[in-house]
Structures are given as structure tokens and as C-alpha cells.
Design a protein around this motif. Structure first.
Motif, PDB file in Angstrom:
ATOM      1  N   ASP A 101       0.842  -1.196   0.000  1.00 57.68           N
ATOM      2  CA  ASP A 101       0.000   0.000   0.000  1.00 57.68           C
ATOM      3  C   ASP A 101       0.881   1.252   0.000  1.00 57.68           C
ATOM      4  O   ASP A 101       1.600   1.511   0.971  1.00 57.68           O
ATOM      5  CB  ASP A 101      -0.894  -0.015   1.243  1.00 57.68           C
ATOM      6  CG  ASP A 101      -1.819   1.177   1.335  1.00 57.68           C
ATOM      7  OD1 ASP A 101      -1.632   2.168   0.606  1.00 57.68           O
ATOM      8  OD2 ASP A 101      -2.753   1.137   2.162  1.00 57.68           O
ATOM      9  N   PRO A 102       0.851   2.057  -1.090  1.00 64.06           N
ATOM     10  CA  PRO A 102       1.719   3.244  -1.161  1.00 64.06           C
ATOM     11  C   PRO A 102       1.527   4.229  -0.007  1.00 64.06           C
ATOM     12  O   PRO A 102       2.492   4.830   0.453  1.00 64.06           O
ATOM     13  CB  PRO A 102       1.337   3.895  -2.497  1.00 64.06           C
ATOM     14  CG  PRO A 102       0.749   2.780  -3.309  1.00 64.06           C
ATOM     15  CD  PRO A 102       0.074   1.871  -2.318  1.00 64.06           C
ATOM     16  N   MET A 103       0.290   4.392   0.475  1.00 68.02           N
ATOM     17  CA  MET A 103       0.042   5.322   1.588  1.00 68.02           C
ATOM     18  C   MET A 103       0.726   4.831   2.865  1.00 68.02           C
ATOM     19  O   MET A 103       1.350   5.602   3.584  1.00 68.02           O
ATOM     20  CB  MET A 103      -1.461   5.471   1.826  1.00 68.02           C
ATOM     21  CG  MET A 103      -2.212   6.020   0.635  1.00 68.02           C
ATOM     22  SD  MET A 103      -2.003   7.794   0.437  1.00 68.02           S
ATOM     23  CE  MET A 103      -3.047   8.395   1.721  1.00 68.02           C
ATOM     24  N   ARG A 104       0.607   3.542   3.138  1.00 70.23           N
ATOM     25  CA  ARG A 104       1.258   2.979   4.322  1.00 70.23           C
ATOM     26  C   ARG A 104       2.776   3.039   4.172  1.00 70.23           C
ATOM     27  O   ARG A 104       3.493   3.276   5.139  1.00 70.23           O
ATOM     28  CB  ARG A 104       0.810   1.533   4.536  1.00 70.23           C
ATOM     29  CG  ARG A 104      -0.630   1.404   4.981  1.00 70.23           C
ATOM     30  CD  ARG A 104      -1.040  -0.049   5.083  1.00 70.23           C
ATOM     31  NE  ARG A 104      -0.432  -0.672   6.247  1.00 70.23           N
ATOM     32  CZ  ARG A 104      -0.383  -1.990   6.434  1.00 70.23           C
ATOM     33  NH1 ARG A 104      -0.882  -2.808   5.532  1.00 70.23           N
ATOM     34  NH2 ARG A 104       0.166  -2.486   7.514  1.00 70.23           N
ATOM     35  N   ALA A 105       3.263   2.819   2.955  1.00 70.89           N
ATOM     36  CA  ALA A 105       4.705   2.851   2.710  1.00 70.89           C
ATOM     37  C   ALA A 105       5.276   4.219   3.096  1.00 70.89           C
ATOM     38  O   ALA A 105       6.316   4.306   3.750  1.00 70.89           O
ATOM     39  CB  ALA A 105       4.997   2.532   1.245  1.00 70.89           C
ATOM     40  N   GLN A 106       4.602   5.269   2.691  1.00 70.90           N
ATOM     41  CA  GLN A 106       5.076   6.622   3.022  1.00 70.90           C
ATOM     42  C   GLN A 106       5.038   6.855   4.527  1.00 70.90           C
ATOM     43  O   GLN A 106       5.983   7.378   5.110  1.00 70.90           O
ATOM     44  CB  GLN A 106       4.226   7.666   2.309  1.00 70.90           C
ATOM     45  CG  GLN A 106       4.640   9.091   2.638  1.00 70.90           C
ATOM     46  CD  GLN A 106       3.817  10.132   1.895  1.00 70.90           C
ATOM     47  OE1 GLN A 106       2.969   9.793   1.083  1.00 70.90           O
ATOM     48  NE2 GLN A 106       4.074  11.377   2.181  1.00 70.90           N
ATOM     49  N   CYS A 117       7.704  -0.669  -2.042  1.00 72.35           N
ATOM     50  CA  CYS A 117       6.311  -0.778  -2.468  1.00 72.35           C
ATOM     51  C   CYS A 117       6.247  -1.393  -3.864  1.00 72.35           C
ATOM     52  O   CYS A 117       6.527  -0.734  -4.867  1.00 72.35           O
ATOM     53  CB  CYS A 117       5.628   0.583  -2.446  1.00 72.35           C
ATOM     54  SG  CYS A 117       3.867   0.481  -2.827  1.00 72.35           S
ATOM     55  N   ARG A 118       5.875  -2.664  -3.912  1.00 77.97           N
ATOM     56  CA  ARG A 118       5.798  -3.371  -5.193  1.00 77.97           C
ATOM     57  C   ARG A 118       4.731  -2.755  -6.093  1.00 77.97           C
ATOM     58  O   ARG A 118       4.873  -2.764  -7.312  1.00 77.97           O
ATOM     59  CB  ARG A 118       5.507  -4.850  -4.945  1.00 77.97           C
ATOM     60  CG  ARG A 118       5.466  -5.653  -6.217  1.00 77.97           C
ATOM     61  CD  ARG A 118       5.420  -7.130  -5.956  1.00 77.97           C
ATOM     62  NE  ARG A 118       4.299  -7.533  -5.142  1.00 77.97           N
ATOM     63  CZ  ARG A 118       4.123  -8.762  -4.690  1.00 77.97           C
ATOM     64  NH1 ARG A 118       5.008  -9.690  -4.956  1.00 77.97           N
ATOM     65  NH2 ARG A 118       3.083  -9.066  -3.963  1.00 77.97           N
ATOM     66  N   SER A 119       3.667  -2.203  -5.528  1.00 77.55           N
ATOM     67  CA  SER A 119       2.591  -1.611  -6.337  1.00 77.55           C
ATOM     68  C   SER A 119       3.108  -0.462  -7.195  1.00 77.55           C
ATOM     69  O   SER A 119       2.883  -0.421  -8.405  1.00 77.55           O
ATOM     70  CB  SER A 119       1.452  -1.121  -5.439  1.00 77.55           C
ATOM     71  OG  SER A 119       0.923  -2.186  -4.679  1.00 77.55           O
ATOM     72  N   THR A 120       3.817   0.489  -6.571  1.00 80.23           N
ATOM     73  CA  THR A 120       4.339   1.614  -7.350  1.00 80.23           C
ATOM     74  C   THR A 120       5.474   1.163  -8.262  1.00 80.23           C
ATOM     75  O   THR A 120       5.627   1.674  -9.368  1.00 80.23           O
ATOM     76  CB  THR A 120       4.827   2.753  -6.431  1.00 80.23           C
ATOM     77  OG1 THR A 120       5.759   2.231  -5.483  1.00 80.23           O
ATOM     78  CG2 THR A 120       3.674   3.398  -5.692  1.00 80.23           C
ATOM     79  N   MET A 121       6.244   0.176  -7.823  1.00 84.73           N
ATOM     80  CA  MET A 121       7.334  -0.330  -8.644  1.00 84.73           C
ATOM     81  C   MET A 121       6.802  -0.923  -9.948  1.00 84.73           C
ATOM     82  O   MET A 121       7.299  -0.637 -11.040  1.00 84.73           O
ATOM     83  CB  MET A 121       8.117  -1.399  -7.867  1.00 84.73           C
ATOM     84  CG  MET A 121       9.376  -1.874  -8.547  1.00 84.73           C
ATOM     85  SD  MET A 121      10.257  -3.107  -7.544  1.00 84.73           S
ATOM     86  CE  MET A 121      10.849  -2.094  -6.197  1.00 84.73           C
ATOM     87  N   GLU A 137       5.633   9.011  -6.884  1.00 85.21           N
ATOM     88  CA  GLU A 137       5.931   8.331  -5.630  1.00 85.21           C
ATOM     89  C   GLU A 137       7.071   7.335  -5.825  1.00 85.21           C
ATOM     90  O   GLU A 137       7.044   6.530  -6.750  1.00 85.21           O
ATOM     91  CB  GLU A 137       4.688   7.588  -5.116  1.00 85.21           C
ATOM     92  CG  GLU A 137       3.556   8.498  -4.708  1.00 85.21           C
ATOM     93  CD  GLU A 137       3.945   9.426  -3.567  1.00 85.21           C
ATOM     94  OE1 GLU A 137       4.571   8.954  -2.599  1.00 85.21           O
ATOM     95  OE2 GLU A 137       3.635  10.620  -3.655  1.00 85.21           O
ATOM     96  N   PRO A 138       8.079   7.356  -4.959  1.00 91.80           N
ATOM     97  CA  PRO A 138       9.181   6.392  -5.090  1.00 91.80           C
ATOM     98  C   PRO A 138       8.731   4.993  -4.728  1.00 91.80           C
ATOM     99  O   PRO A 138       7.848   4.801  -3.894  1.00 91.80           O
ATOM    100  CB  PRO A 138      10.218   6.906  -4.099  1.00 91.80           C
ATOM    101  CG  PRO A 138       9.438   7.681  -3.098  1.00 91.80           C
ATOM    102  CD  PRO A 138       8.270   8.278  -3.838  1.00 91.80           C
ATOM    103  N   SER A 139       9.347   4.009  -5.349  1.00 90.20           N
ATOM    104  CA  SER A 139       9.043   2.612  -5.048  1.00 90.20           C
ATOM    105  C   SER A 139       9.686   2.166  -3.752  1.00 90.20           C
ATOM    106  O   SER A 139       9.155   1.319  -3.050  1.00 90.20           O
ATOM    107  CB  SER A 139       9.537   1.717  -6.184  1.00 90.20           C
ATOM    108  OG  SER A 139       8.869   2.030  -7.373  1.00 90.20           O
ATOM    109  N   VAL A 140      10.830   2.721  -3.436  1.00 88.76           N
ATOM    110  CA  VAL A 140      11.539   2.383  -2.206  1.00 88.76           C
ATOM    111  C   VAL A 140      11.915   3.677  -1.507  1.00 88.76           C
ATOM    112  O   VAL A 140      12.447   4.593  -2.115  1.00 88.76           O
ATOM    113  CB  VAL A 140      12.803   1.541  -2.495  1.00 88.76           C
ATOM    114  CG1 VAL A 140      13.577   1.273  -1.213  1.00 88.76           C
ATOM    115  CG2 VAL A 140      12.417   0.237  -3.164  1.00 88.76           C
ATOM    116  N   ARG A 141      11.592   3.724  -0.229  1.00 90.96           N
ATOM    117  CA  ARG A 141      11.893   4.908   0.582  1.00 90.96           C
ATOM    118  C   ARG A 141      12.794   4.501   1.742  1.00 90.96           C
ATOM    119  O   ARG A 141      12.497   3.537   2.436  1.00 90.96           O
ATOM    120  CB  ARG A 141      10.619   5.502   1.172  1.00 90.96           C
ATOM    121  CG  ARG A 141       9.596   5.948   0.162  1.00 90.96           C
ATOM    122  CD  ARG A 141       8.284   6.285   0.897  1.00 90.96           C
ATOM    123  NE  ARG A 141       7.227   6.598  -0.029  1.00 90.96           N
ATOM    124  CZ  ARG A 141       6.903   7.830  -0.403  1.00 90.96           C
ATOM    125  NH1 ARG A 141       7.583   8.848   0.074  1.00 90.96           N
ATOM    126  NH2 ARG A 141       5.922   8.046  -1.238  1.00 90.96           N
TER     127      ARG A 141
END
Length: 198
Positions: A101-106, A117-121, A137-141
Motif C-alpha cells: 500500500d503506497p500510503m502505508r509505505a510513506q 512498495c511493489r505496487s508503485t514499482m 511516488e518512489p518505489s523504495v523509501r
């Protein structure tokens, strides 16, 4: 350098093999012994059957004092739990957890847990293949307070070359390179590619 990987899926196995081949100390933990079949016969690290969300299991596996901790199972909640445990109970300064989930990733990155985040990747990889602009949005933060400073990927140039705490790591190979060099590597958003299982 000492790295702990929780989850011996395709990417976990790839990273473990790459780090081991580079001469680093690697501990890979998985609930299922069969998962270790993904590791090459030449793997010289420690393959430990255990629960990556269990503090005692990680201590017995030798995770204390690791430089990197990567939680790469198929369960987002399990990954976050393992990463929090690594930071808070084991004192590991640089941790990454796979979160779809990109929101949770951030949110977790802002709390100090690096996220993949595999979704954005995958979305960026497909947009790039269609010659369309990739997402912002970055895939890895990197976690907000990771001990290691990010570096710029040698192939990234110009304004799209990302640096700083939220810079993306585009591929499993880049993550392996980051772990091998003791840095949080960054690549430009247009370089994002997908891998089957993170």
C-alpha cells in the motif's frame, strides 16, 4: 557487513545469494524449510527456519548487531512487525519492509522504517514500458532516520536522479548493491523495474 533477510522468496533468495557472493555475512530467516531451496548450493550464509516477528527467534539466529534488516515476506503486516522489532528491540539502524500500500509505505518511512512498495514499482515499470511518465511516488523509501546516507546510482543523471531520504531503489539488484556497500542506493524514477516476488 551483516544483513538479515526475513523471507526467502524470489527476491529474498536473490539478495541473500548476491550478498553472500560479495563476501558479506548473511542470515536469511523463513518459516518454511523448503523456501531455502531457492538458495544456490554455494550459499555460505545462515539459513534459519523461524518466525521473523519473534524476537527470541531473531536473537537465536544472530540478528543482533546487523547492519541491514530486510523484511520481504508476502504479508505486509508481518513485514512491518518484523521491521519494528528489528529497530526497537534489536537496535538495527537500517531496516526495510515490503509494503504494497503506497500510503502505508510513506507513513512507515516517515517513522524510520524503510519501505519497498511493489505496487508503485510495477506501475512505474509498466508506464515506462509504454513510454509514459512514471509516477511521482518512489518505489523504495529510506527510513527518515536511517544511519546510512543515500547515494546516487551511477546510471542516473539530471533532475530525475533521486537522492535524499525518500529516493527510490528501483530493483532488487540495487537493493543488493545498497546492502553490499552499506548505503541506501537511489536510482531515478524512470529506472524502476518490477520483479515477480518481493
Amino acid at each position: 557487513m551483516k544483513a538479515v533477510i526475513v523471507g526467502c522468496g524470489r527476491v529474498g533468495g536473490l539478495l541473500a545469494a548476491a550478498l553472500d557472493a560479495s563476501g558479506h555475512d548473511v542470515i536469511i530467516v523463513d518459516l518454511h524449510t523448503r523456501s531455502f531451496d531457492r538458495l544456490p548450493a554455494t550459499f555460505g550464509g545462515e539459513a534459519v527456519r523461524g518466525d521473523g516477528t519473534d524476537e527470541e527467534a531473531l536473537q537465536r539466529a544472530g540478528a543482533v548487531g546487523a547492519d541491514f534488516f530486510l523484511a520481504l515476506t508476502e504479508g505486509d503486516n508481518r513485514n512491518i512487525m518484523a521491521a519494528q522489532l528489528a529497530r526497537e528491540a534489536l537496535g538495527i539502524g537500517t531496516v526495510y519492509a515490503k509494503v504494497n500500500d503506497p500510503m502505508r509505505a510513506q507513513a512507515y518511512a516517515e517513522l524510520g522504517i524503510g519501505t519497498i512498495c511493489r505496487s508503485t514499482m510495477m506501475a512505474d515499470a509498466l508506464l515506462g514500458a509504454m513510454k509514459l511518465p512514471v509516477g511521482s511516488e518512489p518505489s523504495v523509501r529510506a527510513g527518515a532516520d536511517h544511519e546510512h546516507a543515500p547515494i546516487r546510482n551511477a546510471s542516473a543523471t539530471g533532475p530525475s536522479a533521486a537522492t535524499g531520504p525518500s529516493a527510490p531503489i528501483a530493483t532488487a539488484a540495487a537493493i543488493a548493491t545498497a546492502a553490499a556497500t552499506g548505503t541506501a542506493a537511489a536510482t531515478g524514477p524512470s529506472a524502476a523495474t518490477g520483479h515477480g516476488e518481493v
